[in-house]
Design an enzyme around this catalytic site. Structure first.
Site: not given
Ligand SMILES: *Cc1c(COP(=O)(O)O)cnc(C)c1O
Length: 496
Positions: A113
Protein backbone atom coordinates in the site's frame (compact mmCIF):
# COMPACT_ATOMS: atom_id res chain seq x y z
CA UNK A 1 -9.06 13.85 -19.45
CA UNK A 2 -12.58 13.30 -18.21
CA UNK A 3 -13.58 10.75 -15.62
CA UNK A 4 -16.91 8.95 -15.62
CA UNK A 5 -18.76 7.38 -12.74
CA UNK A 6 -19.37 3.62 -12.96
CA UNK A 7 -23.00 4.41 -12.08
CA UNK A 8 -23.48 6.88 -14.91
CA UNK A 9 -24.68 10.08 -13.26
CA UNK A 10 -21.49 12.03 -12.73
CA UNK A 11 -18.63 13.32 -14.87
CA UNK A 12 -15.52 15.06 -13.54
CA UNK A 13 -13.14 17.12 -15.56
CA UNK A 14 -9.57 16.18 -14.68
CA UNK A 15 -7.96 13.81 -12.19
CA UNK A 16 -7.51 16.59 -9.60
CA UNK A 17 -11.22 16.70 -8.90
CA UNK A 18 -11.37 12.90 -8.58
CA UNK A 19 -8.53 12.90 -6.04
CA UNK A 20 -10.34 15.46 -3.92
CA UNK A 21 -13.82 13.97 -4.07
CA UNK A 22 -12.68 10.33 -3.80
CA UNK A 23 -16.04 8.81 -4.68
CA UNK A 24 -18.51 10.02 -7.33
CA UNK A 25 -21.61 11.88 -6.14
CA UNK A 26 -23.88 9.06 -7.42
CA UNK A 27 -22.05 6.53 -5.23
CA UNK A 28 -20.04 5.12 -8.13
CA UNK A 29 -16.29 5.00 -8.74
CA UNK A 30 -14.38 7.24 -11.13
CA UNK A 31 -12.95 5.62 -14.26
CA UNK A 32 -10.96 7.29 -17.06
CA UNK A 33 -12.99 8.09 -20.19
CA UNK A 34 -10.60 5.89 -22.19
CA UNK A 35 -7.37 3.94 -21.72
CA UNK A 36 -4.39 5.82 -23.15
CA UNK A 37 -2.12 3.58 -25.24
CA UNK A 38 1.51 2.85 -24.48
CA UNK A 39 3.62 1.29 -27.27
CA UNK A 40 5.92 -1.68 -26.84
CA UNK A 41 8.87 0.55 -27.61
CA UNK A 42 7.86 2.91 -24.83
CA UNK A 43 7.45 -0.02 -22.42
CA UNK A 44 10.89 -1.40 -23.20
CA UNK A 45 12.52 2.01 -22.86
CA UNK A 46 11.28 2.21 -19.25
CA UNK A 47 14.14 -0.10 -18.29
CA UNK A 48 16.58 2.80 -18.42
CA UNK A 49 14.51 4.97 -16.09
CA UNK A 50 14.31 5.18 -12.30
CA UNK A 51 11.08 4.05 -10.64
CA UNK A 52 9.94 7.62 -10.10
CA UNK A 53 10.54 8.40 -13.79
CA UNK A 54 8.60 5.30 -14.81
CA UNK A 55 5.76 6.48 -12.62
CA UNK A 56 5.80 10.02 -14.02
CA UNK A 57 5.59 8.53 -17.53
CA UNK A 58 2.49 6.44 -16.72
CA UNK A 59 0.81 9.20 -14.70
CA UNK A 60 1.31 11.73 -17.49
CA UNK A 61 -1.07 9.67 -19.65
CA UNK A 62 -3.91 10.09 -17.17
CA UNK A 63 -3.16 13.28 -15.25
CA UNK A 64 -3.17 15.70 -18.17
CA UNK A 65 -4.34 18.45 -15.79
CA UNK A 66 -0.96 18.27 -14.00
CA UNK A 67 2.06 19.98 -15.59
CA UNK A 68 5.18 17.83 -16.21
CA UNK A 69 6.96 19.70 -13.46
CA UNK A 70 4.12 19.14 -10.97
CA UNK A 71 4.14 15.43 -11.78
CA UNK A 72 7.87 15.23 -11.41
CA UNK A 73 7.77 16.91 -8.01
CA UNK A 74 5.07 14.51 -6.78
CA UNK A 75 6.77 11.29 -7.88
CA UNK A 76 10.14 12.48 -6.71
CA UNK A 77 8.82 13.33 -3.24
CA UNK A 78 7.19 9.89 -3.04
CA UNK A 79 9.88 7.59 -4.41
CA UNK A 80 13.23 9.40 -4.42
CA UNK A 81 13.25 10.13 -0.70
CA UNK A 82 14.89 7.93 1.89
CA UNK A 83 11.77 6.08 2.99
CA UNK A 84 12.26 3.02 0.73
CA UNK A 85 14.95 0.51 1.70
CA UNK A 86 15.79 -0.66 -1.82
CA UNK A 87 17.16 1.38 -4.73
CA UNK A 88 14.85 -0.09 -7.39
CA UNK A 89 11.74 0.57 -5.22
CA UNK A 90 9.89 -2.37 -6.81
CA UNK A 91 12.59 -4.97 -7.51
CA UNK A 92 11.92 -8.03 -9.65
CA UNK A 93 13.87 -11.21 -9.05
CA UNK A 94 13.76 -14.80 -10.07
CA UNK A 95 11.79 -17.12 -7.81
CA UNK A 96 11.46 -20.65 -9.20
CA UNK A 97 11.47 -22.04 -12.75
CA UNK A 98 9.56 -19.54 -14.88
CA UNK A 99 8.22 -17.57 -11.89
CA UNK A 100 9.53 -14.18 -10.79
CA UNK A 101 8.72 -12.11 -7.70
CA UNK A 102 7.84 -8.46 -7.79
CA UNK A 103 8.58 -7.15 -4.30
CA UNK A 104 6.29 -4.26 -3.42
CA UNK A 105 7.09 -4.00 0.28
CA UNK A 106 10.26 -1.94 0.42
CA UNK A 107 8.40 1.20 1.51
CA UNK A 108 8.18 2.57 5.07
CA UNK A 109 5.34 0.31 6.30
CA UNK A 110 6.49 -2.90 4.60
CA UNK A 111 3.31 -3.51 2.59
CA UNK A 112 2.42 -2.74 -1.03
CA UNK A 113 0.00 0.00 0.00
CA UNK A 114 3.02 2.29 0.36
CA UNK A 115 3.45 2.21 -3.43
CA UNK A 116 0.29 4.32 -3.71
CA UNK A 117 0.04 5.96 -0.28
CA UNK A 118 3.51 7.49 -0.46
CA UNK A 119 2.34 9.31 -3.58
CA UNK A 120 -1.34 10.09 -2.94
CA UNK A 121 -0.70 12.90 -0.40
CA UNK A 122 1.42 14.77 -2.93
CA UNK A 123 -1.19 14.31 -5.65
CA UNK A 124 -3.88 15.55 -3.29
CA UNK A 125 -1.98 18.61 -2.09
CA UNK A 126 -1.12 19.55 -5.69
CA UNK A 127 -4.74 19.02 -6.79
CA UNK A 128 -6.00 21.28 -3.98
CA UNK A 129 -3.53 24.00 -4.90
CA UNK A 130 -4.48 23.82 -8.57
CA UNK A 131 -8.17 24.19 -7.73
CA UNK A 132 -7.60 26.90 -5.11
CA UNK A 133 -9.01 24.75 -2.33
CA UNK A 134 -7.94 26.24 0.98
CA UNK A 135 -9.85 24.04 3.43
CA UNK A 136 -8.16 21.57 5.76
CA UNK A 137 -8.70 18.03 4.47
CA UNK A 138 -9.39 15.51 7.22
CA UNK A 139 -8.68 11.97 6.02
CA UNK A 140 -10.74 9.39 7.91
CA UNK A 141 -9.60 5.78 7.84
CA UNK A 142 -10.99 2.59 9.33
CA UNK A 143 -8.35 -0.09 9.07
CA UNK A 144 -7.94 -3.80 9.61
CA UNK A 145 -4.17 -3.31 9.63
CA UNK A 146 -2.05 -2.29 6.66
CA UNK A 147 -3.98 0.66 5.23
CA UNK A 148 -4.01 2.64 8.47
CA UNK A 149 -0.26 2.66 8.92
CA UNK A 150 0.47 3.27 5.26
CA UNK A 151 -1.93 6.24 5.26
CA UNK A 152 -0.47 7.63 8.52
CA UNK A 153 3.03 7.39 7.12
CA UNK A 154 2.01 9.00 3.83
CA UNK A 155 0.00 11.88 5.29
CA UNK A 156 1.93 12.68 8.48
CA UNK A 157 2.98 16.34 8.58
CA UNK A 158 1.53 17.06 5.13
CA UNK A 159 0.37 20.67 4.98
CA UNK A 160 -3.36 21.30 4.88
CA UNK A 161 -4.18 17.72 5.83
CA UNK A 162 -5.09 15.93 9.06
CA UNK A 163 -5.48 12.18 9.35
CA UNK A 164 -7.52 10.12 11.84
CA UNK A 165 -7.19 6.33 11.89
CA UNK A 166 -9.54 4.00 13.77
CA UNK A 167 -8.59 0.37 14.25
CA UNK A 168 -10.35 -2.44 16.17
CA UNK A 169 -8.63 -2.89 19.54
CA UNK A 170 -8.90 -6.69 19.21
CA UNK A 171 -8.56 -6.98 15.46
CA UNK A 172 -5.00 -6.17 14.34
CA UNK A 173 -1.68 -7.95 14.77
CA UNK A 174 0.81 -6.77 17.41
CA UNK A 175 3.18 -5.46 14.73
CA UNK A 176 0.39 -3.58 12.99
CA UNK A 177 -0.79 -2.11 16.29
CA UNK A 178 2.69 -0.95 17.29
CA UNK A 179 3.26 0.54 13.86
CA UNK A 180 0.16 2.69 14.36
CA UNK A 181 0.44 3.57 18.04
CA UNK A 182 4.04 4.76 17.69
CA UNK A 183 3.23 7.05 14.74
CA UNK A 184 4.77 10.52 15.03
CA UNK A 185 3.54 13.72 13.39
CA UNK A 186 1.59 16.81 14.44
CA UNK A 187 -1.47 16.11 12.30
CA UNK A 188 -2.25 12.50 13.20
CA UNK A 189 -4.80 10.79 15.45
CA UNK A 190 -4.79 7.04 16.06
CA UNK A 191 -7.59 5.53 18.12
CA UNK A 192 -8.51 1.96 19.07
CA UNK A 193 -12.22 1.22 18.85
CA UNK A 194 -13.73 -1.33 21.24
CA UNK A 195 -15.01 -4.05 18.93
CA UNK A 196 -14.04 -5.62 15.62
CA UNK A 197 -13.19 -4.15 12.22
CA UNK A 198 -16.87 -3.86 11.32
CA UNK A 199 -17.44 -1.60 14.34
CA UNK A 200 -14.60 0.71 13.31
CA UNK A 201 -15.77 0.71 9.69
CA UNK A 202 -19.43 1.36 10.51
CA UNK A 203 -18.36 4.15 12.84
CA UNK A 204 -16.38 5.84 10.08
CA UNK A 205 -19.17 5.40 7.53
CA UNK A 206 -21.62 6.98 9.96
CA UNK A 207 -19.40 10.02 10.36
CA UNK A 208 -19.24 10.43 6.57
CA UNK A 209 -23.04 10.29 6.40
CA UNK A 210 -23.66 12.59 9.42
CA UNK A 211 -24.70 16.03 8.12
CA UNK A 212 -24.51 17.44 11.64
CA UNK A 213 -20.83 16.51 11.95
CA UNK A 214 -20.20 17.85 8.45
CA UNK A 215 -21.77 21.22 9.34
CA UNK A 216 -19.67 21.56 12.47
CA UNK A 217 -16.54 20.67 10.51
CA UNK A 218 -17.42 23.18 7.83
CA UNK A 219 -17.48 25.91 10.47
CA UNK A 220 -13.84 25.02 11.16
CA UNK A 221 -13.08 24.99 7.39
CA UNK A 222 -12.51 21.23 7.51
CA UNK A 223 -13.70 18.80 4.81
CA UNK A 224 -13.70 15.03 5.23
CA UNK A 225 -12.00 12.77 2.72
CA UNK A 226 -11.01 9.15 2.41
CA UNK A 227 -7.78 7.39 1.47
CA UNK A 228 -9.14 3.95 0.73
CA UNK A 229 -8.51 2.09 -2.47
CA UNK A 230 -11.57 3.29 -4.37
CA UNK A 231 -9.89 6.71 -4.75
CA UNK A 232 -8.44 7.09 -8.26
CA UNK A 233 -5.34 8.51 -6.59
CA UNK A 234 -4.68 5.11 -5.01
CA UNK A 235 -5.32 3.14 -8.17
CA UNK A 236 -3.38 5.08 -10.79
CA UNK A 237 0.06 4.87 -9.09
CA UNK A 238 -0.30 1.08 -8.97
CA UNK A 239 -0.47 0.80 -12.78
CA UNK A 240 3.21 1.79 -12.85
CA UNK A 241 4.63 -1.34 -11.26
CA UNK A 242 3.01 -3.64 -13.82
CA UNK A 243 4.82 -1.78 -16.61
CA UNK A 244 7.94 -1.58 -14.48
CA UNK A 245 7.91 -5.37 -13.91
CA UNK A 246 7.49 -6.07 -17.63
CA UNK A 247 10.38 -3.78 -18.56
CA UNK A 248 12.53 -5.53 -15.95
CA UNK A 249 11.46 -8.98 -17.23
CA UNK A 250 12.70 -7.94 -20.69
CA UNK A 251 15.89 -6.42 -19.31
CA UNK A 252 16.63 -9.65 -17.39
CA UNK A 253 16.03 -11.75 -20.50
CA UNK A 254 13.06 -13.55 -18.94
CA UNK A 255 10.87 -12.71 -21.94
CA UNK A 256 11.28 -11.40 -25.46
CA UNK A 257 9.77 -7.94 -25.91
CA UNK A 258 6.15 -8.38 -26.93
CA UNK A 259 5.70 -11.85 -25.41
CA UNK A 260 2.78 -12.16 -23.02
CA UNK A 261 3.31 -12.90 -19.32
CA UNK A 262 1.07 -13.82 -16.36
CA UNK A 263 0.63 -11.94 -13.11
CA UNK A 264 -0.43 -13.75 -9.92
CA UNK A 265 -1.91 -11.25 -7.47
CA UNK A 266 -3.00 -11.79 -3.83
CA UNK A 267 -6.35 -10.05 -3.85
CA UNK A 268 -8.79 -8.52 -1.37
CA UNK A 269 -10.43 -5.29 -2.44
CA UNK A 270 -9.40 -5.87 -6.10
CA UNK A 271 -7.38 -2.63 -6.35
CA UNK A 272 -3.99 -4.16 -7.06
CA UNK A 273 -5.10 -6.63 -9.73
CA UNK A 274 -7.39 -4.05 -11.36
CA UNK A 275 -4.39 -1.74 -11.85
CA UNK A 276 -2.76 -4.63 -13.74
CA UNK A 277 -5.84 -5.01 -15.89
CA UNK A 278 -5.76 -1.28 -16.69
CA UNK A 279 -2.09 -1.72 -17.70
CA UNK A 280 -3.15 -4.46 -20.12
CA UNK A 281 -5.83 -2.21 -21.60
CA UNK A 282 -3.07 0.37 -22.16
CA UNK A 283 -1.03 -2.14 -24.16
CA UNK A 284 0.93 -4.29 -21.69
CA UNK A 285 1.29 -7.84 -23.11
CA UNK A 286 -0.54 -10.01 -20.56
CA UNK A 287 -1.77 -13.58 -20.91
CA UNK A 288 -3.49 -14.10 -17.54
CA UNK A 289 -4.28 -12.36 -14.28
CA UNK A 290 -4.30 -15.08 -11.65
CA UNK A 291 -6.60 -13.74 -8.95
CA UNK A 292 -5.51 -15.35 -5.67
CA UNK A 293 -7.80 -15.38 -2.62
CA UNK A 294 -7.62 -16.87 0.86
CA UNK A 295 -10.61 -18.81 2.23
CA UNK A 296 -12.69 -15.65 1.98
CA UNK A 297 -12.97 -16.82 -1.62
CA UNK A 298 -15.84 -14.72 -2.91
CA UNK A 299 -13.82 -13.67 -6.00
CA UNK A 300 -12.82 -17.24 -6.87
CA UNK A 301 -16.49 -18.19 -6.98
CA UNK A 302 -17.36 -15.12 -9.03
CA UNK A 303 -14.73 -15.87 -11.67
CA UNK A 304 -15.65 -19.56 -11.82
CA UNK A 305 -19.46 -19.44 -11.49
CA UNK A 306 -20.46 -15.87 -12.39
CA UNK A 307 -22.15 -15.40 -9.01
CA UNK A 308 -20.89 -12.82 -6.51
CA UNK A 309 -22.27 -13.88 -3.16
CA UNK A 310 -21.16 -11.93 -0.08
CA UNK A 311 -23.62 -13.75 2.20
CA UNK A 312 -21.20 -16.21 3.65
CA UNK A 313 -19.18 -16.76 6.78
CA UNK A 314 -16.35 -14.28 7.33
CA UNK A 315 -13.06 -16.01 8.17
CA UNK A 316 -10.15 -14.46 10.04
CA UNK A 317 -6.97 -15.73 8.40
CA UNK A 318 -3.20 -15.32 8.56
CA UNK A 319 -3.52 -12.97 5.54
CA UNK A 320 -5.79 -10.38 7.21
CA UNK A 321 -5.47 -7.73 4.49
CA UNK A 322 -7.38 -10.08 2.19
CA UNK A 323 -10.16 -10.89 4.67
CA UNK A 324 -12.78 -9.06 2.66
CA UNK A 325 -16.25 -10.04 1.45
CA UNK A 326 -17.18 -6.85 -0.42
CA UNK A 327 -14.49 -6.28 -3.00
CA UNK A 328 -15.10 -2.64 -3.90
CA UNK A 329 -12.93 -2.22 -6.98
CA UNK A 330 -14.61 -5.10 -8.79
CA UNK A 331 -17.21 -2.48 -9.70
CA UNK A 332 -14.70 -0.91 -12.08
CA UNK A 333 -14.11 -4.24 -13.83
CA UNK A 334 -17.88 -4.81 -14.15
CA UNK A 335 -18.10 -1.44 -15.90
CA UNK A 336 -15.70 -2.70 -18.60
CA UNK A 337 -17.33 -6.12 -18.77
CA UNK A 338 -20.71 -4.50 -19.44
CA UNK A 339 -19.10 -2.40 -22.19
CA UNK A 340 -19.40 0.66 -19.96
CA UNK A 341 -23.15 0.32 -19.50
CA UNK A 342 -23.53 2.07 -16.12
CA UNK A 343 -27.16 1.00 -15.72
CA UNK A 344 -26.10 -2.63 -15.58
CA UNK A 345 -23.41 -1.84 -13.01
CA UNK A 346 -25.99 -0.03 -10.93
CA UNK A 347 -28.33 -3.04 -11.06
CA UNK A 348 -25.60 -5.33 -9.76
CA UNK A 349 -24.64 -2.91 -6.99
CA UNK A 350 -28.27 -2.50 -5.97
CA UNK A 351 -28.65 -6.30 -5.87
CA UNK A 352 -25.52 -6.54 -3.75
CA UNK A 353 -26.84 -3.94 -1.33
CA UNK A 354 -30.34 -5.39 -1.12
CA UNK A 355 -29.75 -9.14 -1.32
CA UNK A 356 -26.01 -9.58 -0.67
CA UNK A 357 -25.34 -11.02 -4.12
CA UNK A 358 -25.48 -10.51 -7.89
CA UNK A 359 -24.68 -12.57 -10.95
CA UNK A 360 -23.55 -12.15 -14.54
CA UNK A 361 -24.54 -14.21 -17.60
CA UNK A 362 -22.47 -17.21 -18.66
CA UNK A 363 -21.38 -15.43 -21.83
CA UNK A 364 -20.04 -12.50 -19.80
CA UNK A 365 -18.33 -14.88 -17.39
CA UNK A 366 -16.63 -16.54 -20.38
CA UNK A 367 -15.52 -13.15 -21.58
CA UNK A 368 -14.09 -12.41 -18.11
CA UNK A 369 -11.86 -15.47 -18.27
CA UNK A 370 -11.17 -15.79 -22.00
CA UNK A 371 -10.94 -12.24 -23.32
CA UNK A 372 -10.12 -10.27 -20.18
CA UNK A 373 -7.77 -13.00 -18.95
CA UNK A 374 -8.85 -13.61 -15.34
CA UNK A 375 -8.27 -16.94 -13.62
CA UNK A 376 -9.48 -17.42 -10.04
CA UNK A 377 -8.26 -19.71 -7.28
CA UNK A 378 -7.87 -19.78 -3.51
CA UNK A 379 -5.74 -21.36 -0.79
CA UNK A 380 -6.81 -22.92 2.49
CA UNK A 381 -4.86 -21.89 5.60
CA UNK A 382 -2.95 -25.21 5.45
CA UNK A 383 -2.03 -24.52 1.82
CA UNK A 384 -0.79 -21.03 2.71
CA UNK A 385 1.40 -22.50 5.40
CA UNK A 386 2.69 -25.20 3.04
CA UNK A 387 3.53 -22.56 0.42
CA UNK A 388 5.60 -20.59 2.96
CA UNK A 389 7.46 -23.75 4.00
CA UNK A 390 8.07 -24.88 0.40
CA UNK A 391 9.39 -21.46 -0.66
CA UNK A 392 11.85 -21.58 2.23
CA UNK A 393 12.95 -25.14 1.61
CA UNK A 394 13.30 -24.81 -2.15
CA UNK A 395 14.75 -21.32 -2.51
CA UNK A 396 15.51 -20.07 1.03
CA UNK A 397 12.97 -17.30 0.56
CA UNK A 398 10.95 -16.13 3.55
CA UNK A 399 7.59 -15.02 2.16
CA UNK A 400 4.64 -13.50 3.99
CA UNK A 401 1.19 -15.14 4.13
CA UNK A 402 -0.37 -12.81 1.53
CA UNK A 403 2.39 -13.52 -0.97
CA UNK A 404 2.07 -17.23 -0.09
CA UNK A 405 -1.59 -17.16 -1.16
CA UNK A 406 -0.44 -16.00 -4.61
CA UNK A 407 2.31 -18.63 -4.76
CA UNK A 408 -0.12 -21.40 -3.75
CA UNK A 409 -2.76 -20.39 -6.28
CA UNK A 410 -0.11 -20.02 -9.00
CA UNK A 411 0.94 -23.64 -8.35
CA UNK A 412 -2.69 -24.75 -8.74
CA UNK A 413 -2.85 -22.80 -11.99
CA UNK A 414 0.25 -24.60 -13.28
CA UNK A 415 -1.22 -27.98 -12.37
CA UNK A 416 -4.49 -27.19 -14.14
CA UNK A 417 -3.02 -25.69 -17.30
CA UNK A 418 0.42 -27.30 -17.63
CA UNK A 419 1.56 -23.94 -18.97
CA UNK A 420 5.11 -22.55 -18.81
CA UNK A 421 4.51 -18.88 -19.59
CA UNK A 422 6.75 -16.60 -17.49
CA UNK A 423 4.81 -15.38 -14.46
CA UNK A 424 5.27 -12.47 -12.10
CA UNK A 425 4.08 -13.23 -8.58
CA UNK A 426 3.17 -9.99 -6.84
CA UNK A 427 4.65 -10.01 -3.34
CA UNK A 428 2.66 -7.60 -1.18
CA UNK A 429 4.18 -7.63 2.31
CA UNK A 430 7.38 -8.30 4.18
CA UNK A 431 7.32 -11.56 6.15
CA UNK A 432 8.49 -9.56 9.18
CA UNK A 433 5.07 -7.96 9.43
CA UNK A 434 3.59 -11.38 10.26
CA UNK A 435 6.53 -13.09 11.95
CA UNK A 436 4.85 -15.69 14.15
CA UNK A 437 2.62 -17.12 11.39
CA UNK A 438 5.61 -17.29 9.08
CA UNK A 439 7.90 -18.92 11.64
CA UNK A 440 5.25 -21.49 12.53
CA UNK A 441 4.78 -22.35 8.86
CA UNK A 442 8.51 -22.92 8.35
CA UNK A 443 9.57 -24.66 11.56
CA UNK A 444 6.33 -25.64 13.29
CA UNK A 445 7.33 -23.56 16.34
CA UNK A 446 4.82 -21.35 18.09
CA UNK A 447 6.36 -18.15 19.36
CA UNK A 448 5.67 -14.53 20.29
CA UNK A 449 6.06 -11.91 17.54
CA UNK A 450 9.40 -10.45 18.68
CA UNK A 451 10.87 -13.90 19.38
CA UNK A 452 9.74 -15.01 15.95
CA UNK A 453 11.58 -12.06 14.38
CA UNK A 454 14.85 -13.18 16.00
CA UNK A 455 14.32 -16.74 14.85
CA UNK A 456 13.50 -15.72 11.29
CA UNK A 457 16.72 -13.73 11.30
CA UNK A 458 18.68 -16.86 12.16
CA UNK A 459 16.94 -18.58 9.23
CA UNK A 460 18.53 -15.99 6.94
CA UNK A 461 15.88 -13.28 6.88
CA UNK A 462 16.95 -9.64 6.78
CA UNK A 463 15.03 -7.69 9.42
CA UNK A 464 13.87 -4.30 8.11
CA UNK A 465 15.11 -1.33 10.12
CA UNK A 466 11.58 -0.10 10.93
CA UNK A 467 10.74 -3.47 12.55
CA UNK A 468 13.91 -3.40 14.66
CA UNK A 469 12.92 -0.01 16.02
CA UNK A 470 9.32 -0.92 16.83
CA UNK A 471 9.97 -2.52 20.21
CA UNK A 472 11.74 0.55 21.55
CA UNK A 473 9.68 3.35 20.03
CA UNK A 474 7.46 5.21 22.49
CA UNK A 475 3.73 4.51 22.26
CA UNK A 476 2.19 7.92 21.52
CA UNK A 477 -1.43 6.93 20.93
CA UNK A 478 -3.24 5.23 23.79
CA UNK A 479 -6.84 6.35 23.32
CA UNK A 480 -9.49 3.63 23.26
CA UNK A 481 -13.09 4.58 22.57
CA UNK A 482 -16.54 3.14 21.93
CA UNK A 483 -18.01 3.35 18.48
CA UNK A 484 -20.50 5.97 19.70
CA UNK A 485 -17.66 8.29 20.76
CA UNK A 486 -16.01 8.40 17.33
CA UNK A 487 -17.80 11.55 16.04
CA UNK A 488 -16.73 13.46 19.15
CA UNK A 489 -13.13 12.27 18.71
CA UNK A 490 -13.14 13.53 15.14
CA UNK A 491 -14.67 16.91 16.02
CA UNK A 492 -12.18 17.51 18.84
CA UNK A 493 -9.30 16.54 16.60
CA UNK A 494 -10.55 18.84 13.82
CA UNK A 495 -10.74 21.79 16.22
CA UNK A 496 -7.18 21.30 17.51
C1 LIG B 1 -4.25 -4.66 0.90
C2 LIG B 1 -3.40 -5.87 0.74
C3 LIG B 1 -3.71 -6.89 -0.19
C4 LIG B 1 -4.95 -6.82 -1.07
O1 LIG B 1 -4.88 -5.84 -2.06
P1 LIG B 1 -6.20 -5.33 -2.81
O2 LIG B 1 -5.77 -4.21 -3.66
O3 LIG B 1 -7.14 -4.91 -1.70
O4 LIG B 1 -6.75 -6.50 -3.58
C5 LIG B 1 -2.85 -7.96 -0.33
N1 LIG B 1 -1.74 -8.07 0.46
C6 LIG B 1 -1.41 -7.13 1.37
C7 LIG B 1 -0.19 -7.33 2.20
C8 LIG B 1 -2.22 -6.00 1.55
O5 LIG B 1 -1.88 -5.08 2.48
Amino acid sequence: MQYLSTRGDCIQDGASRCFISGIASDGGLFVPESFPKVSLEEIISLKNLTYSQRCAFILSRYLDDFTPSELEKCVSAAYDSGSFDCAQRAPLNKFEDSAYMLELWHGPTLAFKDMALQLLPHLLVTAKRKLDRTETTLILVATSGDTGKAALEGFCDVEGIKIAVFYPDQGVSLMQKLQMTTQTGGNVLTVAVRGNFDDAQTGVKRIFADSNVKEQLKAENVVLSSANSINWGRLVPQITYYFSAYADMCAQGAVKPGDKINFAVPTGNFGNILAGYYAMRMGLPVNRFICASNINNVLTDFINDGVYNARREFHKTTSPSMDILISSNLERLLFELFDRNALKVKECMDDLKNTGSYSISESLRKRLTEKEGFWGGYCSEAEVSAAIKAAYEKSRRIIDPHTAVAVGVYKKYLEKTGESIPTVIVSTASAFKFPSSVLEAITGEKSGEFDAIKKLETLGGIVPQSIKELASRPVLHKTVCDKAEMPRMVLEFAAK
